[in-house]
Each structure stands twice: as structure tokens, then as C-alpha cells.
Design a protein around this motif. Structure first.
Motif, PDB file in Angstrom:
ATOM      1  N   ASN A  89     -98.817 -57.002 -34.374  1.00 18.94           N
ATOM      2  CA  ASN A  89     -98.509 -58.005 -33.356  1.00 18.94           C
ATOM      3  C   ASN A  89     -97.592 -59.100 -33.903  1.00 18.94           C
ATOM      4  OD1 ASN A  89    -100.088 -59.960 -34.667  1.00 18.94           O
ATOM      5  ND2 ASN A  89    -101.751 -59.883 -33.182  1.00 18.94           N
ATOM      6  N   VAL A  90     -97.415 -59.144 -35.228  1.00 20.43           N
ATOM      7  CA  VAL A  90     -96.420 -60.041 -35.818  1.00 20.43           C
ATOM      8  C   VAL A  90     -95.029 -59.669 -35.304  1.00 20.43           C
ATOM      9  CG1 VAL A  90     -95.260 -60.633 -37.984  1.00 20.43           C
ATOM     10  CG2 VAL A  90     -97.762 -60.610 -37.875  1.00 20.43           C
ATOM     11  N   HIS A  91     -94.718 -58.373 -35.306  1.00 24.92           N
ATOM     12  CA  HIS A  91     -93.422 -57.912 -34.796  1.00 24.92           C
ATOM     13  C   HIS A  91     -93.306 -58.183 -33.303  1.00 24.92           C
ATOM     14  CE1 HIS A  91     -90.611 -54.870 -33.137  1.00 24.92           C
ATOM     15  NE2 HIS A  91     -89.905 -55.173 -34.209  1.00 24.92           N
ATOM     16  N   ARG A  92     -94.363 -57.905 -32.567  1.00 28.92           N
ATOM     17  CA  ARG A  92     -94.363 -58.156 -31.122  1.00 28.92           C
ATOM     18  C   ARG A  92     -94.048 -59.616 -30.814  1.00 28.92           C
ATOM     19  NH1 ARG A  92    -100.104 -58.852 -28.598  1.00 28.92           N
ATOM     20  NH2 ARG A  92     -99.699 -60.880 -29.570  1.00 28.92           N
ATOM     21  N   ASN A  93     -94.692 -60.515 -31.535  1.00 28.31           N
ATOM     22  CA  ASN A  93     -94.488 -61.940 -31.282  1.00 28.31           C
ATOM     23  C   ASN A  93     -93.098 -62.398 -31.707  1.00 28.31           C
ATOM     24  OD1 ASN A  93     -97.084 -62.183 -30.250  1.00 28.31           O
ATOM     25  ND2 ASN A  93     -97.973 -62.719 -32.234  1.00 28.31           N
ATOM     26  N   ALA A  94     -92.615 -61.881 -32.829  1.00 32.27           N
ATOM     27  CA  ALA A  94     -91.271 -62.248 -33.284  1.00 32.27           C
ATOM     28  C   ALA A  94     -90.215 -61.806 -32.277  1.00 32.27           C
ATOM     29  CB  ALA A  94     -90.999 -61.633 -34.655  1.00 32.27           C
ATOM     30  N   LYS A  95     -90.363 -60.599 -31.733  1.00 29.69           N
ATOM     31  CA  LYS A  95     -89.407 -60.105 -30.739  1.00 29.69           C
ATOM     32  C   LYS A  95     -89.466 -60.937 -29.459  1.00 29.69           C
ATOM     33  CE  LYS A  95     -87.106 -56.897 -30.762  1.00 29.69           C
ATOM     34  NZ  LYS A  95     -85.673 -56.741 -31.112  1.00 29.69           N
ATOM     35  N   ALA A  96     -90.669 -61.308 -29.036  1.00 30.66           N
ATOM     36  CA  ALA A  96     -90.805 -62.110 -27.819  1.00 30.66           C
ATOM     37  C   ALA A  96     -90.151 -63.478 -27.992  1.00 30.66           C
ATOM     38  CB  ALA A  96     -92.285 -62.269 -27.469  1.00 30.66           C
ATOM     39  N   ILE A  97     -90.326 -64.080 -29.152  1.00 30.52           N
ATOM     40  CA  ILE A  97     -89.704 -65.379 -29.424  1.00 30.52           C
ATOM     41  C   ILE A  97     -88.187 -65.242 -29.466  1.00 30.52           C
ATOM     42  CG2 ILE A  97     -89.458 -67.187 -31.182  1.00 30.52           C
ATOM     43  CD1 ILE A  97     -92.429 -66.588 -31.914  1.00 30.52           C
ATOM     44  N   VAL A 121     -91.109 -65.034 -41.054  1.00 32.28           N
ATOM     45  CA  VAL A 121     -92.086 -63.981 -40.771  1.00 32.28           C
ATOM     46  C   VAL A 121     -92.604 -63.408 -42.085  1.00 32.28           C
ATOM     47  CG1 VAL A 121     -92.508 -61.798 -39.597  1.00 32.28           C
ATOM     48  CG2 VAL A 121     -90.875 -63.440 -38.624  1.00 32.28           C
ATOM     49  N   VAL A 122     -93.920 -63.473 -42.273  1.00 33.79           N
ATOM     50  CA  VAL A 122     -94.556 -62.944 -43.481  1.00 33.79           C
ATOM     51  C   VAL A 122     -95.348 -61.697 -43.101  1.00 33.79           C
ATOM     52  CG1 VAL A 122     -96.147 -63.407 -45.376  1.00 33.79           C
ATOM     53  CG2 VAL A 122     -94.690 -65.242 -44.492  1.00 33.79           C
ATOM     54  N   CYS A 123     -94.972 -60.565 -43.676  1.00 31.38           N
ATOM     55  CA  CYS A 123     -95.585 -59.279 -43.326  1.00 31.38           C
ATOM     56  C   CYS A 123     -96.763 -58.917 -44.217  1.00 31.38           C
ATOM     57  CB  CYS A 123     -94.538 -58.167 -43.397  1.00 31.38           C
ATOM     58  SG  CYS A 123     -93.122 -58.434 -42.305  1.00 31.38           S
ATOM     59  N   GLY A 124     -97.011 -59.698 -45.265  1.00 32.79           N
ATOM     60  CA  GLY A 124     -98.106 -59.380 -46.166  1.00 32.79           C
ATOM     61  C   GLY A 124     -97.865 -58.066 -46.888  1.00 32.79           C
ATOM     62  N   LYS A 125     -98.938 -57.331 -47.114  1.00 33.55           N
ATOM     63  CA  LYS A 125     -98.848 -56.059 -47.834  1.00 33.55           C
ATOM     64  C   LYS A 125     -98.567 -54.883 -46.905  1.00 33.55           C
ATOM     65  CE  LYS A 125    -102.149 -57.791 -51.249  1.00 33.55           C
ATOM     66  NZ  LYS A 125    -103.506 -57.639 -51.834  1.00 33.55           N
ATOM     67  N   ASN A 126     -98.268 -55.178 -45.650  1.00 38.63           N
ATOM     68  CA  ASN A 126     -98.048 -54.139 -44.651  1.00 38.63           C
ATOM     69  C   ASN A 126     -96.597 -53.653 -44.729  1.00 38.63           C
ATOM     70  OD1 ASN A 126     -97.735 -52.628 -42.256  1.00 38.63           O
ATOM     71  ND2 ASN A 126     -99.341 -53.821 -41.242  1.00 38.63           N
ATOM     72  N   ALA A 127     -96.377 -52.595 -45.489  1.00 36.80           N
ATOM     73  CA  ALA A 127     -95.016 -52.087 -45.700  1.00 36.80           C
ATOM     74  C   ALA A 127     -94.395 -51.582 -44.404  1.00 36.80           C
ATOM     75  CB  ALA A 127     -95.034 -50.979 -46.750  1.00 36.80           C
ATOM     76  N   ALA A 128     -95.216 -50.967 -43.538  1.00 36.89           N
ATOM     77  CA  ALA A 128     -94.688 -50.460 -42.266  1.00 36.89           C
ATOM     78  C   ALA A 128     -94.191 -51.605 -41.392  1.00 36.89           C
ATOM     79  CB  ALA A 128     -95.768 -49.660 -41.540  1.00 36.89           C
ATOM     80  N   LEU A 129     -94.925 -52.708 -41.380  1.00 41.95           N
ATOM     81  CA  LEU A 129     -94.496 -53.882 -40.616  1.00 41.95           C
ATOM     82  C   LEU A 129     -93.202 -54.450 -41.184  1.00 41.95           C
ATOM     83  CD1 LEU A 129     -94.856 -56.179 -38.574  1.00 41.95           C
ATOM     84  CD2 LEU A 129     -96.427 -57.272 -40.198  1.00 41.95           C
ATOM     85  N   LYS A 130     -93.120 -54.550 -42.498  1.00 40.53           N
ATOM     86  CA  LYS A 130     -91.903 -55.071 -43.132  1.00 40.53           C
ATOM     87  C   LYS A 130     -90.704 -54.191 -42.794  1.00 40.53           C
ATOM     88  CE  LYS A 130     -89.644 -57.587 -46.323  1.00 40.53           C
ATOM     89  NZ  LYS A 130     -88.404 -56.856 -46.564  1.00 40.53           N
ATOM     90  N   ASP A 131     -90.873 -52.874 -42.856  1.00 44.13           N
ATOM     91  CA  ASP A 131     -89.781 -51.958 -42.524  1.00 44.13           C
ATOM     92  C   ASP A 131     -89.357 -52.122 -41.070  1.00 44.13           C
ATOM     93  OD1 ASP A 131     -89.864 -50.984 -45.093  1.00 44.13           O
ATOM     94  OD2 ASP A 131     -91.023 -49.184 -44.589  1.00 44.13           O
ATOM     95  N   LYS A 132     -90.335 -52.278 -40.182  1.00 42.42           N
ATOM     96  CA  LYS A 132     -90.022 -52.423 -38.759  1.00 42.42           C
ATOM     97  C   LYS A 132     -89.281 -53.727 -38.497  1.00 42.42           C
ATOM     98  CE  LYS A 132     -92.110 -51.797 -34.198  1.00 42.42           C
ATOM     99  NZ  LYS A 132     -93.366 -51.478 -33.463  1.00 42.42           N
ATOM    100  N   MET A 133     -89.699 -54.789 -39.153  1.00 39.68           N
ATOM    101  CA  MET A 133     -89.010 -56.071 -39.001  1.00 39.68           C
ATOM    102  C   MET A 133     -87.580 -55.971 -39.523  1.00 39.68           C
ATOM    103  SD  MET A 133     -90.851 -58.452 -37.508  1.00 39.68           S
ATOM    104  CE  MET A 133     -89.736 -59.781 -37.943  1.00 39.68           C
TER     105      MET A 133
END
Length: 388
Positions: A234-242, A254-266
Motif C-alpha cells: 500500500n506504500v506504492h498505492r499511496n505514492a501513486k495516488a499522491i 518513500v521508504v520500502c524497508g526490506k521489501n525488495a518487490a516493493l522497491k522494484d515496483k517503485m
């Protein structure tokens, strides 16, 4: 046995203070480190501080309870809610204590007896209070047991432990709840939740400097989006909405933490230079102090760190159980608001960035709620007890 010792050992053994924590998220480990650092500072390096992961079993392994907790909060959140409330009674807590005591007794005893008798034993996680206190009464009955409560709003009965000589509460609400549940009032001191001293409000000049280091505009509204060390989509969802609503008018960190999939998507989403994307960061305090608003989940530690920095908070998610009530607590005090959907995030952000007076009010209220000096008060109370 893994531990962090502060300060380093010297030729003459120093009096020991042991802090038992867990690495089930940073909410128990970081307060332990903050307290250890502050005790070392206030005592002028008089004590050997040992911060111990109480759920450690042997190298390269995790105890079942540690793994199960991490799995439930990431993938099976409703199951965690069932577990949280089913354990919220003395019968279940007693059974849990017996199981956990059997699993941890050998390592806990080894820690307690691996050196001189400690001056105090501290715990920052309710699930390990009873096994540690039980063992302490057997091995060193004269040593005080100290509890550091890390949940500011929703208090589980596991936090109530009458043998504790000192209980450090993170909020007035937590203190009242503990007393209502039977914890002796004279044992409780409200200090706030201990956070690192790096979390405190930035001056206008400091904020400008931090933003310049990130290649961000010093004047534009800046929002920090994060979701704990594990990250969440939902970090990506919120960033896109903003981005859709505000474009470059609002800067994002935007800080993705240890979530590599989230970082790649961002990284693959084509954000402009006004959106700075990080993986896991050890400089969260700097990122908070560069920002005007935080969007995050309702973790007590992150919320406490943000309030210490004077940041209004939009809560995008909460963990059933211990994080329940935090969104409403912030909303009642006009220091934050629930924002569980992308539309709610946009609406909440619009309210703050489009009306500077409202943002100023929420920021002032966040600073008023914040306790950047909580570790100072916690360490002073512990030293006062130890040195009697």
C-alpha cells in the motif's frame, strides 16, 4: 549467545544491567537500545549494558514464537487478532508462560549467570516478562525487575506483572489501563516510549539542509511514506495516488524497508525527481526531520518517533490488537488521522497541505504529544532504583 554490550568490556568488570528485548519488529528492540545508550551517558559509562534478544535459541535459527509472530502479522493478520484476544486472560497467559519458560530457560539462565550478579534486569516485551521474572526470582531474588511498556493505547493483560519493581508507561492512557488491570499504581511511572535522541523537531535551517542533501526543494510540502521494516504494497498505492493528485507540488520520500518487490515496483513506476525512493534505511530520523507529514502504519515506535519530530501522521493501516485505537487517539488530539484508503490519504493530505494553518496546528499538536526525552526520563528512573 548474541548480545550488544555497551560499553566495551574493560579489565575491571563493570556492574551489569541486562535489558531483554526481542527482534519481533523494531518496537521492542529500539527502545531497549535507546535506554541502554542513555543509561551509559547518564552514569558516565559506569555500567556494562547488555541488550539481549530473549527469543534467540542458537546460531542461524529462530524460536517458533518469533517466526510465528512475523508470519502472522505479514500474511495472516486476522489470525493475529484472534491470538491477541484469546491470550488476554490470566489462564491463557499462565499456560503461555509455562511453554515459553521451557523454551527459553536455559539461554536466559546462561545470560543472567554469565558474569557478576546484575544490578537490574529490564524487559521491553510483554511476552517475555513472566519467564524472565520467574527465573530472576529463582537465581537472584534481590535484583529488581523493570518493565518497559511499549504500547501507548491498547494494553494487553500480559503487561501487568505485579512483581515488577518499576513499570515505565509510554502514555497517561497506558498508565490508567495498567492500574485498572491491577498493576500497583506506585510501581508505574509515565515516561513516554523511549526513542533514539536523533528523533526531535528540526529547526527550519536543519530542515532546509536535510532537503538539500536529498536534492529536494526547501519550500514545497514534503511527505514521508513508510510501513515498517518489512514494507507493504500500500506504500506504492499511496505514492501513486499522491502523484496523481498533486504531481510535483508535493515531494515524496518513500521508504520500502526490506521489501525488495516493493522497491522494484517503485523504481519501475516512472516517478519524477520529486519522489525519492529508498530501500531499508538506517537514517529514518533524518528523513522524518526533512519531512512535513508522515504516512505510515500505526506501529507504536514509528508513531512515537514521528511525534518526537513534530510530524502529523496519516495512519494507512493498523495491526489488530496492540495497534487498535492509535488512529483514533491521534485524531482526537488533532495530531493525525486515519487514512485507510488511497482516497482517504489524498483527502487527508489535501486538508493539511492546502491549508497552512491546519498543518501548523497539527504539527504543534504532534510536538505537544511527542516525548523526545522519554529515554532520558526512563534511564533516570532506572538509575534511581539501581543506586538506592
Amino acid at each position: 549467545m548474541p548480545f550488544i554490550s555497551m560499553p566495551n568490556p574493560t579489565a575491571e568488570p563493570k556492574p551489569r544491567i541486562i535489558i531483554f528485548a526481542t527482534k519481533t519488529g523494531g518496537g521492542h528492540w529500539s527502545p531497549a537500545l535507546a535506554i541502554a545508550e542513555e543509561i551509559t551517558r547518564q552514569s558516565e559509562d559506569h555500567y556494562q549494558l547488555e541488550v539481549i534478544d530473549a527469543l534467540y535459541s542458537r546460531p542461524n535459527s529462530r524460536l517458533t514464537v518469533d517466526y510465528a509472530y512475523s508470519l502472522m502479522i505479514r500474511r495472516y493478520r486476522p489470525l493475529w487478532r484472534v491470538f491477541f484476544y484469546s491470550m488476554n486472560n490470566q489462564v491463557a497467559l499462565g499456560a503461555g508462560e509455562r511453554v515459553l519458560y521451557g523454551m527459553t530457560r536455559k539461554n536466559l539462565a546462561g545470560t543472567l549467570q554469565n558474569g557478576p550478579c546484575p544490578k537490574a534486569v529490564i524487559s521491553t516485551n510483554s511476552i517475555i516478562h513472566r519467564p524472565i521474572s520467574r527465573l530472576l526470582r529463582q537465581v537472584y531474588p534481590e535484583v529488581p525487575f523493570i518493565s518497559v511498556v511499549t504500547d501507548p493505547v491498547k494494553i494487553h493483560k500480559a503487561w501487568v506483572h505485579k512483581p515488577a519493581r518499576l513499570v515505565l508507561a509510554p502514555s497517561a492512557m497506558a498508565r490508567r489501563a495498567l492500574i485498572e488491570m491491577g498493576q500497583p499504581a506506585e510501581s508505574i511511572l509515565e515516561t513516554g516510549l523511549p526513542v533514539s535522541p536523533t528523533f526531535h523537531p528540526a529547526s527550519p535551517q536543519e530542515k532546509q539542509t536535510f532537503r538539500a542533501e536529498l536534492n529536494l526543494d526547501g519550500q514545497k510540502p514534503t511527505v514521508l511514506i513508510m510501513h515498517g521494516a518489512e514494507g507493504h504494497m500500500n506504500v506504492h498505492r499511496n505514492a501513486k495516488a499522491i502523484e496523481r493528485e498533486f504531481g510535483a507540488r508535493v515531494q515524496q520520500i518513500v521508504v520500502c524497508g526490506k521489501n525488495a518487490a516493493l522497491k522494484d515496483k517503485m523504481d519501475a513506476s516512472g516517478f519524477g525527481p520529486h519522489v525519492k525512493i529508498f530501500g531499508f534505511s538506517t537514517h529514518v530520523s533524518t528523513l522524518m526531520r526533512a519531512s512535513d507529514i508522515l504516512i505510515t502504519k500505526a506501529g507504536a515506535l514509528t508513531v512515537s518517533e514521528a511525534l518526537a519530530c513534530g510530524l502529523p501522521i496519516l495512519i494507512s493501516q493498523f495491526l489488530p490488537g496492540q495497534e487498535e485505537g492509535i488512529p483514533e487517539w491521534l485524531q482526537e488530539r488533532q495530531a493525525g488521522m486515519p487514512a485507510f484508503t488511497a482516497q482517504a490519504v489524498v483527502e487527508g493530505l489535501s486538508k493539511l497541505v492546502n491549508t497552512p494553518a491546519i498543518l501548523q496546528t497539527y504539527s504543534a499538536n504532534a510536538r505537544a504529544l511527542g516525548r523526545p526525552d522519554a529515554a532520558v526520563h526512563a534511564a533516570a528512573a532506572i538509575l534511581n532504583l539501581v543506586q538506592k
